[in-house]
Design an enzyme around this catalytic site. Structure first.
Site, PDB file in Angstrom:
ATOM      1  N   HIS A 270       0.908  -1.226   0.132  1.00 28.37           N
ATOM      2  CA  HIS A 270      -0.075  -0.024   0.125  1.00 28.37           C
ATOM      3  C   HIS A 270       0.841   1.301  -0.032  1.00 28.37           C
ATOM      4  O   HIS A 270       1.921   1.383   0.850  1.00 28.37           O
ATOM      5  CB  HIS A 270      -0.854   0.007   1.150  1.00 28.37           C
ATOM      6  CG  HIS A 270      -2.085  -0.851   1.100  1.00 28.37           C
ATOM      7  ND1 HIS A 270      -3.326  -0.498   2.001  1.00 28.37           N
ATOM      8  CD2 HIS A 270      -2.556  -1.799   0.053  1.00 28.37           C
ATOM      9  CE1 HIS A 270      -4.321  -1.487   1.352  1.00 28.37           C
ATOM     10  NE2 HIS A 270      -3.657  -2.263   0.405  1.00 28.37           N
TER      11      HIS A 270
ATOM     12  N   TYR B 292      -9.892   5.711   5.916  1.00 29.95           N
ATOM     13  CA  TYR B 292     -10.299   5.937   7.414  1.00 29.95           C
ATOM     14  C   TYR B 292     -11.091   7.212   7.346  1.00 29.95           C
ATOM     15  O   TYR B 292     -11.104   8.320   6.673  1.00 29.95           O
ATOM     16  CB  TYR B 292      -8.969   6.728   8.022  1.00 29.95           C
ATOM     17  CG  TYR B 292      -7.835   5.584   8.468  1.00 29.95           C
ATOM     18  CD1 TYR B 292      -7.756   5.343   9.711  1.00 29.95           C
ATOM     19  CD2 TYR B 292      -7.023   5.229   7.336  1.00 29.95           C
ATOM     20  CE1 TYR B 292      -6.851   4.430  10.097  1.00 29.95           C
ATOM     21  CE2 TYR B 292      -6.052   4.229   7.699  1.00 29.95           C
ATOM     22  CZ  TYR B 292      -6.049   3.676   9.206  1.00 29.95           C
ATOM     23  OH  TYR B 292      -5.122   3.019   9.540  1.00 29.95           O
TER      24      TYR B 292
ATOM     25  N   PRO C 174      -5.604   0.761  18.248  1.00 24.41           N
ATOM     26  CA  PRO C 174      -5.498   0.305  16.598  1.00 24.41           C
ATOM     27  C   PRO C 174      -5.619   1.154  15.585  1.00 24.41           C
ATOM     28  O   PRO C 174      -5.179   0.974  14.549  1.00 24.41           O
ATOM     29  CB  PRO C 174      -6.470  -0.834  16.502  1.00 24.41           C
ATOM     30  CG  PRO C 174      -7.575  -0.495  17.519  1.00 24.41           C
ATOM     31  CD  PRO C 174      -6.917   0.146  18.486  1.00 24.41           C
TER      32      PRO C 174
ATOM     33  N   LYS D 286      -0.169   0.365  15.154  1.00 27.65           N
ATOM     34  CA  LYS D 286       1.324   0.407  15.511  1.00 27.65           C
ATOM     35  C   LYS D 286       1.427  -0.676  16.323  1.00 27.65           C
ATOM     36  O   LYS D 286       2.766  -1.211  16.789  1.00 27.65           O
ATOM     37  CB  LYS D 286       1.589   1.730  16.676  1.00 27.65           C
ATOM     38  CG  LYS D 286       1.590   3.184  15.568  1.00 27.65           C
ATOM     39  CD  LYS D 286       2.646   3.019  14.663  1.00 27.65           C
ATOM     40  CE  LYS D 286       2.451   3.909  13.329  1.00 27.65           C
ATOM     41  NZ  LYS D 286       3.158   3.163  12.410  1.00 27.65           N
TER      42      LYS D 286
ATOM     43  N   TYR E  37       2.861   7.009  10.108  1.00 24.55           N
ATOM     44  CA  TYR E  37       2.212   5.783   9.610  1.00 24.55           C
ATOM     45  C   TYR E  37       3.129   4.734   8.962  1.00 24.55           C
ATOM     46  O   TYR E  37       2.898   3.587   9.261  1.00 24.55           O
ATOM     47  CB  TYR E  37       1.092   6.025   8.719  1.00 24.55           C
ATOM     48  CG  TYR E  37       0.085   4.986   8.188  1.00 24.55           C
ATOM     49  CD1 TYR E  37      -1.368   5.180   9.067  1.00 24.55           C
ATOM     50  CD2 TYR E  37       0.174   4.123   7.609  1.00 24.55           C
ATOM     51  CE1 TYR E  37      -2.173   4.230   8.887  1.00 24.55           C
ATOM     52  CE2 TYR E  37      -0.874   3.114   7.391  1.00 24.55           C
ATOM     53  CZ  TYR E  37      -1.961   3.120   8.225  1.00 24.55           C
ATOM     54  OH  TYR E  37      -2.977   2.288   7.819  1.00 24.55           O
TER      55      TYR E  37
END
Length: 395
Positions: A73, A202, A296, A300, A388
């Site tokens: 990704h 998200y 979550p 991480k 991220y």
């Protein structure tokens, strides 16, 4: 009675990766896992691997199937105010990205390697105590198949999670606990349906947070923010899909709907933050969830655990090669610097994307303002992308 250089309590991804890294460095270990193999290989957890975790798995010899079946990704999509914005990770981070590869598959790969040519991996081994942390040879007491056994070690590493026993080897008057309980949970759903999008979505909405993820091109992993104490049985498949449609909706495509499929599992996941300091006491080390828990939202948890054992494996290799304990002595401080940055990032993502039941319209406008800045400022976008995809591991 058995003896090994490193006794590893817990056969999840952290313990198994550590065992493999130690094996490659010529250091013997024994892994004690409470559950049976089938349970461990089916335990659903995280599925997003930072680039450093991917590289560590490859170096450990566990990258072949991940590279063949994992899904790289190069960004994520943020949805808010019924609009969307994509963050392109490589352009924001100097080329870094992440990999979607389920923890179940990571564990299967590492177990296969360990059983093929690694040290002992004992399933169904219930560790009852870890004693003698300050001695030269700490002791792990465990029961397997009804028989009490003893493992003496040069070092013990607790990879046995939040509810494990290893943390108790650090006296209460020595350790400090920092924690936060969040006022909402996630309803996690596995469904036989194609993913919403080719990357993670998200979503912030006035009905709460939603996350559209994936396990494969035909299996979706989906999450909905729900109140604490929610019973999964109260959420039918139809209700789940309807709520996802609502929270992921976009003004530019008002007729858009998710492609639906059978829901194969659902569970409520509590949201909490927890850090135990120090992560080392004498010859006992804590790694992964035994030392820290993150919400979550920032993906991480597994990656922090991997970073812990990578740092520890390097320190043990240095000790083995030179006799120097310098890196072992620095282990806790080294890991905690990364842990607290991950806690900060996970808290930021959680607070920005979730709707607190008690928040005011003013608070909601602040969230939308922050998301708008990420969408319009390369600096704000880069900060999110760098965290991220994973901060660099310490040298």
């Amino acid at each position: 009675m058995m003896h090994t250089t490193v006794g590893i309590v817990g056969g999840g991804p952290a313990g198994l990766l550590l065992a493999r890294l130690l094996h490659n460095a010529g250091i013997d270990s024994v892994v004690l896992e409470l559950r049976d193999r089938a349970y461990v290989e089916q335990r659903q957890r995280a599925g997003i691997l930072e680039q450093a975790t991917v590289e560590a798995l490859r170096a450990a010899g566990a990258g072949e199937r991940m590279d063949a079946e994992g899904i790289p990704h190069h960004g994520i999509e943020l949805r808010f105010g019924r609009r969307s914005h994509r963050l392109d990770f490589p352009s924001l981070t100097g080329g870094r990205s992440v990999m979607v590869y389920a923890q179940t598959e990571v564990v299967k790969d590492l177990i296969a390697l360990q059983l093929a040519d690694g040290g002992p991996l004992l399933f169904g081994a219930e560790v009852t105590s870890v004693e003698g942390a300050q001695s030269d040879s700490p002791v792990v007491e465990f029961v397997q198949e009804g028989r009490a056994q003893t493992l003496t070690c040069d070092y013990v590493v607790g990879c046995d999670g939040f509810h494990g026993v290893t943390r108790d080897a650090v006296p209460e008057d020595v350790r400090t606990t920092y924690e936060r309980t969040h006022p909402y949970s996630w309803l996690g759903v596995l469904a036989e349906a194609p993913p919403v999008y080719d990357e993670l979505v998200y979503a912030h909405s006035d009905r709460g947070f939603a996350l559209a993820s994936m396990r494969s091109p035909t299996v979706s992993r989906l999450y909905l923010q729900v109140p604490n104490g929610t019973d999964p049985a109260d959420w039918s498949a139809e209700r789940i899909w309807d709520e996802l449609d609502t929270r992921l909706a976009l003004d530019r495509d008002p007729g858009w709907k998710l492609e639906r499929g059978p829901v194969t599992s659902k569970a409520v996941l509590p949201m909490r933050s927890h850090v135990t300091e120090p992560m080392r006491y004498g010859r006992v080390f804590l790694a992964g969830d035994a030392a820290h828990i993150v919400p979550p939202t920032g993906a991480k948890g597994l990656n922090l655990a991997a970073a812990d054992v990578i740092v520890l494996a390097r320190a043990l290799a240095r000790w083995r090669e030179t006799g120097s304990a310098e890196l072992l002595d620095a282990y806790s401080d080294t890991c905690l610097r990364r842990v607290w940055r991950a806690e900060h990032f996970s808290s930021f993502m959680t607070a920005t994307l979730h709707t607190d039941p008690a928040q005011s319209p003013f608070d909601t406008r602040l969230q939308l303002s922050q998301l708008e800045r990420i969408a319009t400022s390369p600096h704000a976008a880069a900060e999110l992308a760098e965290n991220y995809t994973g901060l660099p591991l310490p040298r």
